[in-house]
Write a protein that holds these residues in place. Structure first.
Motif, PDB file in Angstrom:
ATOM      1  N   SER A   1       0.841  -1.200   0.000  1.00  0.00           N
ATOM      2  CA  SER A   1       0.000   0.000   0.000  1.00  0.00           C
ATOM      3  C   SER A   1       0.872   1.243   0.000  1.00  0.00           C
ATOM      4  O   SER A   1       2.102   1.163   0.072  1.00  0.00           O
ATOM      5  N   TRP A   2       0.205   2.409  -0.089  1.00  0.00           N
ATOM      6  CA  TRP A   2       0.923   3.663   0.120  1.00  0.00           C
ATOM      7  C   TRP A   2       0.109   4.544   1.045  1.00  0.00           C
ATOM      8  O   TRP A   2      -1.122   4.453   1.112  1.00  0.00           O
ATOM      9  N   LEU A   3       0.828   5.346   1.810  1.00  0.00           N
ATOM     10  CA  LEU A   3       0.211   6.241   2.778  1.00  0.00           C
ATOM     11  C   LEU A   3       0.284   7.661   2.244  1.00  0.00           C
ATOM     12  O   LEU A   3       1.377   8.220   2.076  1.00  0.00           O
ATOM     13  N   GLU A   4      -0.873   8.241   1.962  1.00  0.00           N
ATOM     14  CA  GLU A   4      -0.949   9.610   1.468  1.00  0.00           C
ATOM     15  C   GLU A   4      -0.758  10.589   2.619  1.00  0.00           C
ATOM     16  O   GLU A   4      -1.473  10.540   3.625  1.00  0.00           O
ATOM     17  N   ASN A   5       0.208  11.469   2.474  1.00  0.00           N
ATOM     18  CA  ASN A   5       0.487  12.491   3.484  1.00  0.00           C
ATOM     19  C   ASN A   5      -0.576  13.581   3.382  1.00  0.00           C
ATOM     20  O   ASN A   5      -0.628  14.325   2.394  1.00  0.00           O
ATOM     21  N   THR A   6      -1.439  13.661   4.392  1.00  0.00           N
ATOM     22  CA  THR A   6      -2.511  14.657   4.385  1.00  0.00           C
ATOM     23  C   THR A   6      -2.192  15.854   5.277  1.00  0.00           C
ATOM     24  O   THR A   6      -3.058  16.704   5.518  1.00  0.00           O
ATOM     25  N   GLY A   7      -0.944  15.914   5.763  1.00  0.00           N
ATOM     26  CA  GLY A   7      -0.498  17.055   6.557  1.00  0.00           C
ATOM     27  C   GLY A   7      -0.598  16.824   8.041  1.00  0.00           C
ATOM     28  O   GLY A   7      -1.380  15.988   8.527  1.00  0.00           O
ATOM     29  N   ASP A   8       0.218  17.557   8.803  1.00  0.00           N
ATOM     30  CA  ASP A   8       0.212  17.515  10.261  1.00  0.00           C
ATOM     31  C   ASP A   8       0.402  16.093  10.777  1.00  0.00           C
ATOM     32  O   ASP A   8      -0.267  15.666  11.718  1.00  0.00           O
ATOM     33  N   TRP A   9       1.325  15.347  10.148  1.00  0.00           N
ATOM     34  CA  TRP A   9       1.688  13.985  10.548  1.00  0.00           C
ATOM     35  C   TRP A   9       0.505  13.015  10.486  1.00  0.00           C
ATOM     36  O   TRP A   9       0.426  12.063  11.260  1.00  0.00           O
ATOM     37  N   THR A  10      -0.427  13.243   9.573  1.00  0.00           N
ATOM     38  CA  THR A  10      -1.535  12.313   9.375  1.00  0.00           C
ATOM     39  C   THR A  10      -1.448  11.732   7.963  1.00  0.00           C
ATOM     40  O   THR A  10      -0.992  12.400   7.024  1.00  0.00           O
ATOM     41  N   PHE A  11      -1.929  10.487   7.822  1.00  0.00           N
ATOM     42  CA  PHE A  11      -1.783   9.764   6.569  1.00  0.00           C
ATOM     43  C   PHE A  11      -3.028   8.931   6.293  1.00  0.00           C
ATOM     44  O   PHE A  11      -3.683   8.447   7.220  1.00  0.00           O
ATOM     45  N   GLU A  12      -3.321   8.745   5.015  1.00  0.00           N
ATOM     46  CA  GLU A  12      -4.441   7.918   4.591  1.00  0.00           C
ATOM     47  C   GLU A  12      -3.908   6.759   3.754  1.00  0.00           C
ATOM     48  O   GLU A  12      -3.171   6.958   2.784  1.00  0.00           O
ATOM     49  N   GLN A  13      -4.292   5.528   4.125  1.00  0.00           N
ATOM     50  CA  GLN A  13      -3.781   4.351   3.441  1.00  0.00           C
ATOM     51  C   GLN A  13      -4.563   4.051   2.165  1.00  0.00           C
ATOM     52  O   GLN A  13      -5.794   4.107   2.141  1.00  0.00           O
ATOM     53  N   HIS A  14      -3.810   3.712   1.080  1.00  0.00           N
ATOM     54  CA  HIS A  14      -4.399   3.263  -0.174  1.00  0.00           C
ATOM     55  C   HIS A  14      -3.761   1.920  -0.536  1.00  0.00           C
ATOM     56  O   HIS A  14      -2.549   1.843  -0.740  1.00  0.00           O
ATOM     57  N   VAL A  15      -4.555   0.871  -0.610  1.00  0.00           N
ATOM     58  CA  VAL A  15      -4.035  -0.463  -0.888  1.00  0.00           C
ATOM     59  C   VAL A  15      -3.793  -0.635  -2.389  1.00  0.00           C
ATOM     60  O   VAL A  15      -4.661  -0.330  -3.208  1.00  0.00           O
ATOM     61  N   LEU A  16      -2.609  -1.127  -2.732  1.00  0.00           N
ATOM     62  CA  LEU A  16      -2.246  -1.402  -4.114  1.00  0.00           C
ATOM     63  C   LEU A  16      -2.472  -2.861  -4.494  1.00  0.00           C
ATOM     64  O   LEU A  16      -2.848  -3.167  -5.618  1.00  0.00           O
TER      65      LEU A  16
END
Length: 436
Positions: free
Chosen positions: A206-221
């Protein structure tokens, strides 16, 4: 008693279930027979004379009596910017990333970095927050032993600028994480993260999208267990970052996820083994033949699931030559029981890339079993194997770099002692290249 009609129906149903299971596990979106090499022939490789120009030196914390070091990853990097290269260490036993600082030159002192990290598997030094110093991006398995529990995490050790580090857990409750690497995958100017969620029977890339302020959203590949690496590289040379993953377990495949620069990826399996016990163990992406494009170098030598954890005759090292247009040609380089962590470097100073490989699982009851070798390139991508060492044993991780600034390639190895015998133990070893 089954009639012929019922037997035919049963066979049809079983075949349908197999096909459905294959599709659900992630059928390749773009493959063809020429790119899925099924050729795993043994390599016929000449043995050169043993090398005597690498001088070993144990560095960092000493190996205590009756201890069984478990070092999962080592990296060479100048962490404090003083011009001397240091060593980063992932210590599974201590649940700790450590820094073996070189200062002054030739003197090594080991220091814990940040707080505990559960079973760290891989560390990458990068200025993640763009403040001018090196932070550490860490993949955490959670536990070393195979487990489907979602105990994996991604931890960033944020550097204060004075080599004081704060743990930031940016993703947790993941499948056991074997690798994390950084790159701007969506073109928004900040760094995202790729994740190899090894897990056990279940896992994902997967990859973790950097959404700012040390938060991330996971996207499974890809929902396949066993990814070992998740490497950011522009494999198709279109100017946007892609993700390369080596997937082990029963899949034993190399996958490319071709990015559009805006966070969308197209999956393509570029190689797959016909041997479900192939034992994939590590991958690097580099221009191995120096023809201007990126190739894939990988080893198979895993035997962690076996007792005793002995070698298999098909273990070794190979590379996928990039032929352009996402077509790759399989080349077997060498047979080596327990092969792991292949690293390309100009070992002998003749301006071509040689290869250094360690062995983690071998017949260690045989004193001649090799734990560290280098493959000499004659300049035409033809190789001869040279023994460097048979002791210490159980070497699973390797880094290359010029530690003493003398213009030659030195080595650093880490020992993973989870199986007998325990008579040639090491933790972290520097192999100084004294070639003249």
């Amino acid at each position: 008693m089954l009639t012929a009609t019922r037997l035919g129906v049963l066979v049809f149903v079983l075949l349908a279930l197999v096909v459905t299971a294959w599709w659900l596990r992630g059928a390749p979106a773009d493959t063809n027979a020429s790119t899925i090499a099924r050729d795993e022939r043994r390599a016929i490789l000449p043995m050169g004379s043993p090398s005597d120009f690498f001088v070993p030196q144990a560095v960092g914390e000493a190996v205590l009596e009756k201890s069984r070091p478990q070092i999962s990853n080592v990296q060479i990097v100048d962490l404090d910017g003083d011009g001397l290269r240091d060593i980063l260490v992932c210590d599974v036993i201590r649940d700790q990333v450590t820094w073996i600082r070189q200062f002054p030159g030739g003197t090594y002192t080991e220091i814990p970095v940040g707080g505990p990290v559960p079973a760290p598997a891989h560390v990458e030094a990068i200025d993640f927050d763009r403040d001018g110093d090196l932070d550490l991006v860490v993949a955490a398995l959670g536990v070393l032993a195979p487990s489907n529990n979602r105990v994996g995490s991604v931890v960033i050790l944020e550097n204060s600028g004075r080599q004081q580090f704060t743990n930031r857990v940016v993703a947790d409750r993941l499948a056991r994480v074997a690798d994390v690497q950084a790159g701007d995958l969506d073109g928004d100017g900040d760094l995202d993260l790729t994740v190899a969620g090894f897990g056990y029977d279940s896992g994902d890339t997967s990859w973790l999208e950097n959404t700012g302020d040390w938060t991330f959203e996971q996207h499974v590949l890809l929902r396949l267990s066993g990814p070992i690496n998740a490497i950011v590289a522009d494999i198709n040379q279109d100017g946007t970052p892609d993700v390369l993953s080596l997937v082990s377990q029963e899949w034993e495949e190399v996958w490319a996820f071709l990015g559009d620069g805006r966070g969308q990826f197209r999956p393509q399996m570029i190689w797959g083994s016909s041997n479900p016990d192939f034992g994939s163990s590590w991958m690097s992406v580099l221009d191995f033949d120096r023809d201007g494009d990126l190739d894939v170098l990988f080893s198979n030598g895993d035997a962690f699931d076996y007792a005793p954890t002995n070698s298999r005759p098909w273990h070794g090292v190979q590379w996928l030559e990039n032929k352009g247009m996402m077509q790759f040609e399989f080349h077997r380089l060498a047979d080596l029981p327990g092969a792991s962590s292949p690293q390309a470097a100009d070992v002998d100073g003749d301006n071509d890339l040689d290869l250094v490989v360690v062995s983690a699982y071998n017949n260690w009851d045989d004193p001649a079993a090799m734990s560290l070798v280098w493959l000499e390139n004659n300049g035409r991508m033809q190789f001869a194997m040279h023994r460097i060492a048979s002791s210490p044993t159980h070497l699973i991780t390797l880094a290359t770099g010029d530690l003493d600034a003398d213009g030659t390639v030195d080595l650093v190895t880490g020992g993973m002692h989870i199986s007998r015998p325990f008579d040639r133990i090491s933790r972290v070893t520097v192999w100084s290249n004294r070639r003249r």
